[in-house]
Motif scaffolding. Structure first.
Motif, mmCIF file in Angstrom:
data_model
loop_
_atom_site.group_PDB
_atom_site.id
_atom_site.type_symbol
_atom_site.label_atom_id
_atom_site.label_comp_id
_atom_site.label_asym_id
_atom_site.label_seq_id
_atom_site.Cartn_x
_atom_site.Cartn_y
_atom_site.Cartn_z
ATOM 1 N N MET A 85 9.454 -94.381 52.384
ATOM 2 C CA MET A 85 9.776 -93.706 51.146
ATOM 3 C C MET A 85 8.686 -94.039 50.126
ATOM 4 O O MET A 85 8.248 -95.163 50.012
ATOM 5 C CB MET A 85 11.140 -94.185 50.640
ATOM 6 N N ALA A 86 8.237 -93.050 49.371
ATOM 7 C CA ALA A 86 7.170 -93.251 48.385
ATOM 8 C C ALA A 86 7.660 -94.094 47.229
ATOM 9 O O ALA A 86 8.818 -94.062 46.856
ATOM 10 C CB ALA A 86 6.674 -91.905 47.881
ATOM 11 N N ASP A 87 6.764 -94.861 46.650
ATOM 12 C CA ASP A 87 7.090 -95.722 45.523
ATOM 13 C C ASP A 87 7.036 -94.913 44.223
ATOM 14 O O ASP A 87 6.041 -94.281 43.932
ATOM 15 C CB ASP A 87 6.075 -96.865 45.494
ATOM 16 N N THR A 88 8.125 -94.931 43.425
ATOM 17 C CA THR A 88 8.164 -94.125 42.200
ATOM 18 C C THR A 88 7.235 -94.650 41.128
ATOM 19 O O THR A 88 6.976 -93.957 40.148
ATOM 20 C CB THR A 88 9.595 -94.039 41.623
ATOM 21 N N SER A 89 6.730 -95.861 41.293
ATOM 22 C CA SER A 89 5.815 -96.378 40.286
ATOM 23 C C SER A 89 4.356 -96.064 40.625
ATOM 24 O O SER A 89 3.458 -96.508 39.943
ATOM 25 C CB SER A 89 6.010 -97.886 40.120
ATOM 26 N N ASN A 102 2.585 -92.997 34.573
ATOM 27 C CA ASN A 102 3.313 -93.296 35.801
ATOM 28 C C ASN A 102 4.750 -92.797 35.749
ATOM 29 O O ASN A 102 5.268 -92.442 34.702
ATOM 30 C CB ASN A 102 3.256 -94.788 36.133
ATOM 31 N N ALA A 103 5.373 -92.780 36.904
ATOM 32 C CA ALA A 103 6.731 -92.255 37.035
ATOM 33 C C ALA A 103 7.755 -93.112 36.308
ATOM 34 O O ALA A 103 8.732 -92.600 35.791
ATOM 35 C CB ALA A 103 7.103 -92.143 38.518
ATOM 36 N N ASP A 104 7.533 -94.433 36.260
ATOM 37 C CA ASP A 104 8.479 -95.305 35.560
ATOM 38 C C ASP A 104 8.582 -94.925 34.085
ATOM 39 O O ASP A 104 9.657 -94.917 33.505
ATOM 40 C CB ASP A 104 8.059 -96.772 35.679
ATOM 41 N N GLU A 105 7.442 -94.619 33.475
ATOM 42 C CA GLU A 105 7.437 -94.234 32.067
ATOM 43 C C GLU A 105 8.227 -92.946 31.862
ATOM 44 O O GLU A 105 8.995 -92.822 30.917
ATOM 45 C CB GLU A 105 5.994 -94.057 31.594
ATOM 46 N N LEU A 106 8.060 -91.980 32.758
ATOM 47 C CA LEU A 106 8.822 -90.729 32.649
ATOM 48 C C LEU A 106 10.310 -90.979 32.832
ATOM 49 O O LEU A 106 11.133 -90.426 32.111
ATOM 50 C CB LEU A 106 8.355 -89.720 33.699
ATOM 51 N N THR A 107 10.669 -91.802 33.802
ATOM 52 C CA THR A 107 12.078 -92.101 34.053
ATOM 53 C C THR A 107 12.687 -92.799 32.846
ATOM 54 O O THR A 107 13.797 -92.477 32.425
ATOM 55 C CB THR A 107 12.229 -92.971 35.316
ATOM 56 N N HIS A 131 13.726 -90.494 30.176
ATOM 57 C CA HIS A 131 14.781 -89.564 30.587
ATOM 58 C C HIS A 131 14.261 -88.162 30.886
ATOM 59 O O HIS A 131 15.016 -87.212 30.839
ATOM 60 C CB HIS A 131 15.903 -89.488 29.546
ATOM 61 N N TYR A 132 12.978 -88.010 31.178
ATOM 62 C CA TYR A 132 12.461 -86.702 31.540
ATOM 63 C C TYR A 132 12.540 -86.477 33.040
ATOM 64 O O TYR A 132 12.603 -85.365 33.502
ATOM 65 C CB TYR A 132 11.002 -86.539 31.091
ATOM 66 N N LEU A 133 12.508 -87.541 33.798
ATOM 67 C CA LEU A 133 12.470 -87.447 35.245
ATOM 68 C C LEU A 133 13.770 -87.971 35.835
ATOM 69 O O LEU A 133 14.316 -88.956 35.363
ATOM 70 C CB LEU A 133 11.299 -88.289 35.753
ATOM 71 N N LYS A 134 14.265 -87.293 36.848
ATOM 72 C CA LYS A 134 15.483 -87.717 37.517
ATOM 73 C C LYS A 134 15.311 -89.128 38.062
ATOM 74 O O LYS A 134 14.276 -89.466 38.632
ATOM 75 C CB LYS A 134 15.759 -86.741 38.662
ATOM 76 N N LYS A 135 16.321 -89.975 37.855
ATOM 77 C CA LYS A 135 16.255 -91.340 38.378
ATOM 78 C C LYS A 135 16.189 -91.289 39.896
ATOM 79 O O LYS A 135 16.855 -90.505 40.538
ATOM 80 C CB LYS A 135 17.473 -92.138 37.931
ATOM 81 N N GLY A 136 15.362 -92.153 40.446
ATOM 82 C CA GLY A 136 15.194 -92.200 41.889
ATOM 83 C C GLY A 136 14.287 -91.114 42.428
ATOM 84 O O GLY A 136 14.209 -90.902 43.631
ATOM 85 N N ALA A 137 13.579 -90.414 41.534
ATOM 86 C CA ALA A 137 12.692 -89.345 41.979
ATOM 87 C C ALA A 137 11.555 -89.930 42.811
ATOM 88 O O ALA A 137 11.058 -91.009 42.533
ATOM 89 C CB ALA A 137 12.124 -88.594 40.783
ATOM 90 N N ILE A 138 11.184 -89.200 43.833
ATOM 91 C CA ILE A 138 10.062 -89.609 44.668
ATOM 92 C C ILE A 138 8.877 -88.742 44.291
ATOM 93 O O ILE A 138 8.930 -87.520 44.399
ATOM 94 C CB ILE A 138 10.392 -89.458 46.166
ATOM 95 N N LEU A 139 7.823 -89.394 43.833
ATOM 96 C CA LEU A 139 6.613 -88.698 43.406
ATOM 97 C C LEU A 139 5.475 -88.973 44.375
ATOM 98 O O LEU A 139 5.240 -90.115 44.749
ATOM 99 C CB LEU A 139 6.184 -89.181 42.023
ATOM 100 N N VAL A 140 4.786 -87.927 44.765
ATOM 101 C CA VAL A 140 3.575 -88.068 45.555
ATOM 102 C C VAL A 140 2.529 -87.197 44.887
ATOM 103 O O VAL A 140 2.721 -85.980 44.741
ATOM 104 C CB VAL A 140 3.795 -87.646 47.022
#
Length: 122
Positions: free
Chosen positions: A1-5, A20-25, A28-37
């Motif tokens: 599984m890809a790392d969200t950070s 990074n994805a942590d900042e978006l999460t 509250h713009y990005l769904k929690k647990g989102a997998i970003l590649v």
């Protein structure tokens, strides 16, 4: 599984630039647990439903106070009149491919209401 950070060079999601994805999460713009590649969400919708609810909760008081209540207050101006050329400068109503942040959308609501004609008949 890809790392969200996982770092992306620059992700511009809904007009919100971050590194990074942590900042978006956290914002509250990005769904929690989102997998970003490579900046692409792989597991479902981009937005958290709570972010939409938060926007409506923040927009509602602006609409109630600035549009509804002021429209019925005899001490308020009916219109903050500006010539059309000036309105084009004051109101940035261009649609953007990247979208807008919640803060910017709320500001646009306030600006449009400010220069709109307010009447008691809604």
């Amino acid at each position: 599984m890809a790392d969200t950070s996982r770092k992306a060079e620059t992700m511009d999601i809904l007009g919100h630039s971050c590194s990074n994805a942590d900042e978006l999460t956290n914002d509250h713009y990005l769904k929690k647990g989102a997998i970003l590649v490579d900046g692409v969400v792989l597991n479902g919708p981009l937005l958290d439903a709570k972010a939409g609810e938060k926007f409506v909760e923040e927009a509602f008081p602006i609409i109630m106070e600035d549009a509804i209540k002021k429209a019925t207050d005899v001490n308020e101006k009916v219109c903050e009149w500006q010539p059309p050329e000036e309105l084009m400068k004051l109101l940035d109503l261009e649609l953007r491919d990247t979208g807008e942040s919640h803060h910017q959308l709320l500001q646009r609501c306030q600006d449009v209401i400010k220069y709109s004609v307010k009447t008691e008949k809604i």
